[in-house]
Design a protein around this motif. Structure first.
Motif, short mmCIF file in Angstrom:
data_model
loop_
_atom_site.label_atom_id
_atom_site.label_comp_id
_atom_site.label_asym_id
_atom_site.label_seq_id
_atom_site.Cartn_x
_atom_site.Cartn_y
_atom_site.Cartn_z
N LEU A 160 0.84 -1.20 0.00
CA LEU A 160 0.00 0.00 0.00
C LEU A 160 0.87 1.25 0.00
O LEU A 160 0.61 2.21 -0.73
CB LEU A 160 -0.91 0.01 1.23
CG LEU A 160 -1.87 1.19 1.36
CD1 LEU A 160 -2.87 1.20 0.20
CD2 LEU A 160 -2.60 1.14 2.70
N SER A 161 1.94 1.23 0.78
CA SER A 161 2.88 2.35 0.82
C SER A 161 3.60 2.51 -0.52
O SER A 161 3.77 3.63 -1.02
CB SER A 161 3.89 2.15 1.95
OG SER A 161 4.87 3.15 1.94
N LEU A 162 4.02 1.39 -1.10
CA LEU A 162 4.74 1.43 -2.38
C LEU A 162 3.83 1.84 -3.53
O LEU A 162 4.32 2.27 -4.58
CB LEU A 162 5.37 0.07 -2.66
CG LEU A 162 6.47 -0.39 -1.68
CD1 LEU A 162 6.92 -1.81 -2.00
CD2 LEU A 162 7.66 0.56 -1.72
N CYS A 163 2.50 1.71 -3.35
CA CYS A 163 1.53 2.13 -4.37
C CYS A 163 0.92 3.49 -4.03
O CYS A 163 -0.18 3.83 -4.52
CB CYS A 163 0.43 1.09 -4.51
SG CYS A 163 0.98 -0.47 -5.23
N ASN A 164 1.62 4.26 -3.20
CA ASN A 164 1.19 5.62 -2.85
C ASN A 164 -0.22 5.66 -2.24
O ASN A 164 -1.04 6.50 -2.60
CB ASN A 164 1.26 6.54 -4.09
CG ASN A 164 2.67 6.65 -4.64
OD1 ASN A 164 3.63 6.81 -3.88
ND2 ASN A 164 2.80 6.54 -5.95
N GLN A 165 -0.49 4.72 -1.35
CA GLN A 165 -1.75 4.64 -0.60
C GLN A 165 -2.99 4.39 -1.47
O GLN A 165 -4.11 4.64 -1.06
CB GLN A 165 -1.96 5.93 0.22
CG GLN A 165 -0.82 6.26 1.17
CD GLN A 165 -0.50 5.14 2.14
OE1 GLN A 165 -1.40 4.58 2.74
NE2 GLN A 165 0.78 4.82 2.31
N ASP A 166 -2.77 3.84 -2.67
CA ASP A 166 -3.88 3.46 -3.54
C ASP A 166 -4.26 2.01 -3.22
O ASP A 166 -3.60 1.06 -3.67
CB ASP A 166 -3.46 3.59 -5.01
CG ASP A 166 -4.62 3.33 -5.98
OD1 ASP A 166 -5.58 2.63 -5.59
OD2 ASP A 166 -4.56 3.81 -7.13
#
Length: 434
Positions: free
Chosen positions: A47-53
């Motif tokens: 989630l962090s690596l996907c910018n909270q998406d």
């Protein structure tokens, strides 16, 4: 005197069998610990690596799981067949040794999405091979039909113990900074440490289970290690064996690893559980799984026929999965968890796996080979299920629907469909020829 002398070798053999089963279960405990220690942290890291998406993270996790399933076809087939030639112990070592490297690799590069994804793929493939493929083959080496079913239930107990203990390690680490890659990377370091202990245990305590006189001598040609070699089951196996394998494969759609990403997203975003609440849930769930695996499941296996056990667990799973996501309710989610316990995480397939193994052996299929084929079909289920669930969940989320209905879909595929096939089988088909 003659009778006593005959009993002693038998007693020694039985004692050795029990010891081997126990040590195989311990190895499984370590493998599951290396997998389950990421129950909360890996979805949070993605989630962090996907910018909270959240939708993108769920889709990426599902897609990597799909890739794992496809690549596992090659690893399981080649590795299973190779283990029929050289023994099981090297296969038990592959998982922990690779996880030492992969854990430290992510620890040093936790902000590189592509590398974290690749390491996740490799970890899931090799951990599953060392756990499920090798454990099933090793247990088949030392156990007969009824003994095998009970031994598999003991493995489920070991799984529950791992689920009970590892969340404390993960939860303690995540308390420092939930969702931060800099904090989550220490979970990977913890996994590498567990892998080191596991490797030492296998190297020093786990005996080889495959007798040298029973090892395969055929050359490892492409036809032998073909990852789609399991199609031989549907060409050379009897109709009964084909149906049994189809049933147990569909039941694998309810394995925890296929649903874990969706579950973590549901309880985090819709039930609004904190890190500590998730940890407590996992610990409680692990405790219940351990207790069930040590009591209710063995009792059911001993007192019910293979058909009765499978039908009971399928129906419980269908009801629980059909209801648990109808609304974002913690009470509903937790209540439904109880009824699925006897057949949770693929345990519903325990009785039929033992029957299928006996029938396959009677038809001349190698135990490691058959274990690899079954696990390749499991890998196919594992490649389809997470992608299917991830896509359905993300689509429902984006359209403003109820993504919790994904659980009902899982119950239909993993419980109702296999039960429909089982209902078409006769009792004679579920008995190995003597």
């Amino acid at each position: 005197m003659g009778t006593a002398s005959k009993q002693e070798p038998h007693e020694e053999a039985e004692s050795r069998r029990k010891q081997l089963v126990t040590r195989i279960c311990v190895s499984s405990f370590f493998s599951v610990s290396q997998h389950f220690i990421f129950a909360q942290s890996e979805p949070r890291l993605f989630l962090s690596l996907c910018n909270q998406d959240a939708a993108a993270a769920t889709r990426l996790l599902g897609n990597t799981s799909g890739i794992v399933g496809l690549l596992s076809l090659v690893v399981n087939q080649a590795g299973g067949k190779l283990s029929d030639r050289i023994g099981r112990k090297p296969g038990f070592l592959i998982g922990p040794l690779s996880n030492i490297f992969l854990g430290w690799c992510v620890f040093k590069n936790a902000k590189k999405r592509w590398l974290v994804a690749v390491c996740r793929i490799l970890r899931l493939i090799l951990t599953t091979f060392s756990n499920t493929v090798m454990c099933n083959a090793a247990l088949a080496d030392v156990c007969s039909s009824n003994e095998l079913a009970l031994a598999l239930s003991r493995v489920q107990t070991a799984t529950g113990l791992a689920m009970l203990l590892t969340p404390f390690i993960e939860g303690r680490i995540l308390l420092f900074s939930p969702g931060s890659p800099s904090a989550i990377r220490y979970v990977y370091a913890a996994m590498a440490t567990i892998a080191t202990i596991h490797a030492v245990f296998v190297a020093t305590q786990l005996e080889e289970t495959l007798d040298p006189t029973k090892r395969a001598t055929s050359k490892l040609t492409w036809s032998v290690i073909n990852p789609f070699g399991f199609v031989r089951l549907f060409g050379e196996g009897t109709k009964a064996l084909q149906k049994l394998v189809a049933i147990t494969t569909m039941q694998m759609f309810l394995e925890g690893k296929n649903l874990s990403d969706v579950i973590q997203t549901w309880i985090r975003d819709h039930l609004k559980w904190s890190v500590m609440q998730v940890r407590n849930f996992i610990v409680g769930y692990g405790l219940l799984c351990t207790a069930t695996g040590a009591s209710a499941t063995p009792w059911m296996l001993k007192n019910l026929s293979a058909r009765g056990f499978t039908t009971a667990t399928n129906m419980l799973n269908a009801a629980a999965f059909g209801l648990r996501g109808l609304a974002p309710s913690s009470l509903l989610f937790l209540t439904m968890m109880v009824s699925m316990l006897p057949g949770v995480n693929g345990a519903s397939a325990t009785a039929l796996k033992a029957v299928a193994q006996d029938i396959a052996t009677s038809q001349g299929f190698g135990k490691g080979e058959f274990s690899a084929w079954v696990n390749n079909l499991r890998a196919l289920a594992g490649s389809v299920a997470p992608v299917l669930y991830g896509q359905v969940y993300a689509a429902a989320e984006k359209r403003g629907g109820n993504p919790g209905l994904t659980f009902a879909l899982a119950g239909a595929v993993g419980a109702l469909l296999p039960q429909a096939v089982l209902n078409q089988m006769t009792d004679a088909e579920m008995t190995a020829p003597r």
